[in-house]
Design an enzyme around this catalytic site. Structure first.
Site, PDB file in Angstrom:
ATOM      1  N   GLU A   1       1.136  -1.252  -0.599  1.00 54.29           N
ATOM      2  CA  GLU A   1       0.061   0.203  -0.527  1.00 54.29           C
ATOM      3  C   GLU A   1       1.106   1.517  -0.092  1.00 54.29           C
ATOM      4  O   GLU A   1       0.112   2.252  -0.888  1.00 54.29           O
ATOM      5  CB  GLU A   1      -0.727  -0.050   1.258  1.00 54.29           C
ATOM      6  CG  GLU A   1      -1.988  -0.811   0.562  1.00 54.29           C
ATOM      7  CD  GLU A   1      -2.909  -0.917   0.381  1.00 54.29           C
ATOM      8  OE1 GLU A   1      -2.791  -0.037  -0.614  1.00 54.29           O
ATOM      9  OE2 GLU A   1      -4.465  -1.609   0.089  1.00 54.29           O
TER      10      GLU A   1
ATOM     11  N   SER B   1     -23.369 -22.653  57.627  1.00 53.35           N
ATOM     12  CA  SER B   1     -22.732 -23.054  58.462  1.00 53.35           C
ATOM     13  C   SER B   1     -21.204 -21.886  58.341  1.00 53.35           C
ATOM     14  O   SER B   1     -20.181 -22.412  58.675  1.00 53.35           O
ATOM     15  CB  SER B   1     -22.035 -24.270  59.098  1.00 53.35           C
ATOM     16  OG  SER B   1     -23.345 -24.853  59.285  1.00 53.35           O
TER      17      SER B   1
END
Length: 730
Positions: free
Chosen positions: A124, A384
């Protein structure tokens, strides 16, 4: 006179003519310019002036046109999808933009493979780092290739010009549009650095459909970040933006493959890659399906998105690798446990308080399991799981030791009569075993001694947000789950055992400043003793013993199953149940949640870290070697007395007093006296849970005071009666 006049002009007629011609070519006899010469020069000046005026008008018009373009639309171009990343920058989840586009932020140096950049520049913009937005050589080369080959071989637009077109898209191609790109490209080069231009281009480049940018394309098409790309993958990502819609992999894979191969051929021509490498890359098939965007830690991501506004990237403390292995664990176990069951898992780093993993549900997209409800933040009954904190306060107060004996037998507190889970009683057992077996009666007896309000206050002080019914006060039932708490708060509290008594507020979103301060949970000795006891809890089947300190819990009606455990490095909490709170018969913490806990530790990929060593002054002894008052715990109402003995009372120091200690002199001068009245000899004195010896017959003793700060002084007599004062030493 008149006849002589002609002869007076010249005696040589030829010379006289020549002189006359020279005068005609220059000036008249009176010395003025000829009118014809002045006309030619005037026309030239007027033409020059007209040309200059036209040029000025053109320049002014061009400047005005450039000015009319307005500022660069950088703010709009920088808008990206909000991304959630883990502590190492790995993508956890991304959210599409308002218009549905996927555009992920790009940091070229950190996010993009150098192979791709090499192909991109060669294909490019070969002189990207040399030009100022416009590359005349590229334009000339493109024109020459078009003229010699009859078709476009390479374009003349630079990456900066392409970025300008992406920022201001135009449907029609024209000279005007190209000129606009050139102007914008020059503006971009003057405004941004090359790295910033490249980052923007790689974030905006179109890849078909609603995909923009190399990261979105690489994740959607290749299923991975573009950090490590093969030659075939890099060439494909270079080729797609040239014609993104006609080369969409999910619609036109053949066109995409041909475009990729053309990029590879060009790279061979440019001597960027070898012919052999290009041939091997061409043999790789292109993907034909689009992959979904990753969704890791969806509940944590949603929570972060709702709290952090206008941030393109939100960094969490989570570990993506750990999150990735725990989410399938929760899903698989929920499916095995039955329909409508969900699972929550949270992992906390003990030292920092950072949340390393958060699995809010079995499946985020499973509506039958209420998958979008985060069960790590849901308030549920803890069963618990609060018992270790009851024992911790009892150890801290000094009236019980892990190896003290305690009775597990029927007992009643008014109308409240606690019973064990299996409806049986164990008789007299060591305190250690009572906690490991999660016996209910010993826990409630100790809570009655410690105080329910004090337990609730201490847990809130350490960061546990307990939820009680409206207008209710803490009672003994909270020891067995009669209170609401979240899994993340439980994990924070349990991490306090591994931290020897302090908790660190949990953190999930990374911020620039971290101003969290440690919160007090227990004394160091008491915290270590609880951790040491929980380390011996019998593990699930096929699990190693004495490797993980953990506790399980089951809420009333089998609605919630819990398991929270820790080693020296991290704390993991697990919740199992139905999000709607419906009971699940047989849902027990030890059976449903504990195996998930141990599997979660195994999937962390790290060896279990040992718990901290016992703090200095810790009393480590069997029951036979304990001081007499610590050998057996008796409730206050059961103290056996021989007659009219006075109740045990510490006369000095007074509760709440301040004691000034002079440490500049001898050790004797720095000693602090402790005096008591009443009680039954022998008596043991303890400071901050550490036994310092026995009170003599005069009911007093000199002790070495601890360092500056608050100290808890406890005296226990032979019957188990105790008195405690809290003082401040200065």
């Amino acid at each position: 006179m008149s006849g002589a006049a002609p002869h007076s002009q010249s005696s040589c007629p030829g010379l006289s003519r020549a002189s006359t011609d020279l005068g005609a070519a220059g000036k008249n006899v009176d010395g003025r310019d000829k009118p014809g010469h002045d006309g030619v020069r005037g026309r030239g000046l007027r033409a020059l002036s007209a040309l200059a005026f036209t040029l000025i008008l053109a320049i002014v018009g061009f400047v005005g046109w450039v000015y009319s373009l307005g500022p660069l639309p950088l703010d709009e171009a920088r808008q990206v999808s909000t991304t959630i990343v883990d502590r190492n920058g790995k993508l956890l989840r991304a959210y599409a933009m308002a218009d549905g586009r996927w555009r992920l932020p790009v940091e070229t140096k950190a996010n993009v493979d150098p192979t791709y950049l090499k192909l991109l520049f060669a294909y490019e913009d070969q002189r990207f780092y040399a030009h100022n937005g416009l590359d005349p050589l590229a334009l000339a080369r493109a024109a020459l290739q078009l003229g010699t080959r009859g078709h476009i071989v390479s374009g003349g637009s630079t990456i900066t010009m392409q970025l300008a077109r992406l920022m201001e898209p135009r449907r029609q191609r024209s000279l005007h549009a190209k000129l606009r790109q050139i102007v914008r490209a020059i503006e971009l080069e003057r405004t941004l650095s090359k790295e910033q231009i490249l980052d923007l281009y790689l974030a905006l480049a179109p890849y078909g459909g609603n995909l923009e940018g190399i990261r979105a394309a690489s994740i959607a098409y290749l299923g991975k970040e573009p950090k490590r790309l093969s030659l075939a993958e890099a060439a494909l990502l270079v080729a797609l933006p040239q014609s993104p819609e006609t080369r969409r992999l999910d619609r036109h894979p053949d066109a995409a493959r041909k475009a990729r191969d053309r990029v590879l051929d060009r790279m061979v021509e440019e001597h960027v890659v070898s012919a052999d490498d290009a041939r091997q890359a061409k043999a790789v098939p292109v993907p034909k399906l689009r992959k979904p965007m990753p969704i890791l830690a969806p509940h944590a991501s949603d929570a972060a998105l709702s709290t952090v506004k206008d941030a393109p990237v939100i960094k969490l403390t989570l570990d993506a690798n750990l999150q990735k292995v725990l989410e399938p664990l929760a899903r698989d176990r929920a499916i095995a446990l039955g329909p409508n069951i969900s699972v929550g898992i949270i992992v906390v780093d003990n030292e920092s308080g950072d949340v390393l993993a958060r699995v809010g549900s079995a499946d985020y997209f499973d509506e039958s399991r209420a998958g979008q409800v985060d069960m790590t933040r849901a308030v549920r009954s803890p069963g618990s799981t609060l018992k270790p904190f009851i024992y911790g306060l009892a150890f801290e107060d000094g009236f019980v030791h892990p190896d003290s004996l305690i009775d597990d037998r029927p007992v009643r507190f008014g109308s409240y009569a606690p019973e064990n889970f299996d409806m049986t009683f164990q008789g007299t057992v060591p305190v250690r075993k009572a906690l490991q077996l999660s016996l209910n009666v010993p826990a409630i007896v100790l809570l009655d001694r410690v105080g329910s309000s004090r337990l609730a206050s201490r847990l809130r002080q350490a960061g546990g947000n307990l939820v009680l019914p409206k207008d209710e006060t803490p009672g003994l039932a909270m020891g067995l789950g009669g209170v609401g708490v979240t899994l993340q708060d439980l994990a924070q509290l349990y991490a306090g055992f591994a931290r020897l008594g302090t908790t660190k507020p949990l953190r999930e979103v990374v911020t620039e400043q971290d101003d969290r301060e440690p919160l007090r949970l227990l004394d160091q000795v008491a915290a270590w003793q609880v951790g040491n006891v929980l380390l011996g809890t019998p593990p699930p089947e096929n699990a190693a013993h004495n490797r993980i300190a953990f506790k399980t819990g089951t809420s009333y009606g089998y609605r919630d199953a819990w398991s929270v455990g820790f080693d020296g490095r991290m704390t993991i909490g697990v919740w199992v149940g139905r999000p709607d709170g419906a009971p699940v018969p047989g849902l027990i913490g030890r059976v449903a949640a504990a195996p998930i806990l141990f599997d979660a530790f195994a999937r962390t990929g790290k060896t279990l870290a040992p718990l901290p060593k016992a703090p200095r002054g810790t009393l480590v002894a069997g029951n036979a070697k304990l001081p007499l008052p610590l050998k057996r715990f008796r409730p206050v109402g059961e103290l056996v007395r021989t007659g009219s003995e006075q109740a045990l009372h510490i006369q000095f120091p007074l509760n709440g007093s301040r004691i000034d200690i002079d440490r500049s002199g001898s050790r004797e001068n720095a000693a602090m006296p402790v005096k008591v009245a009443g009680g039954v000899l022998p008596m043991t004195i303890m400071v901050n849970g550490t036994a310092l010896g026995e009170i003599d017959g005069r009911r007093q003793r000199l002790i070495d005071p601890p360092g500056p700060g608050f100290a808890r002084v406890t005296v226990i007599d032979a019957t188990g009666a105790a008195d405690t004062v809290v003082i401040r030493i200065q």
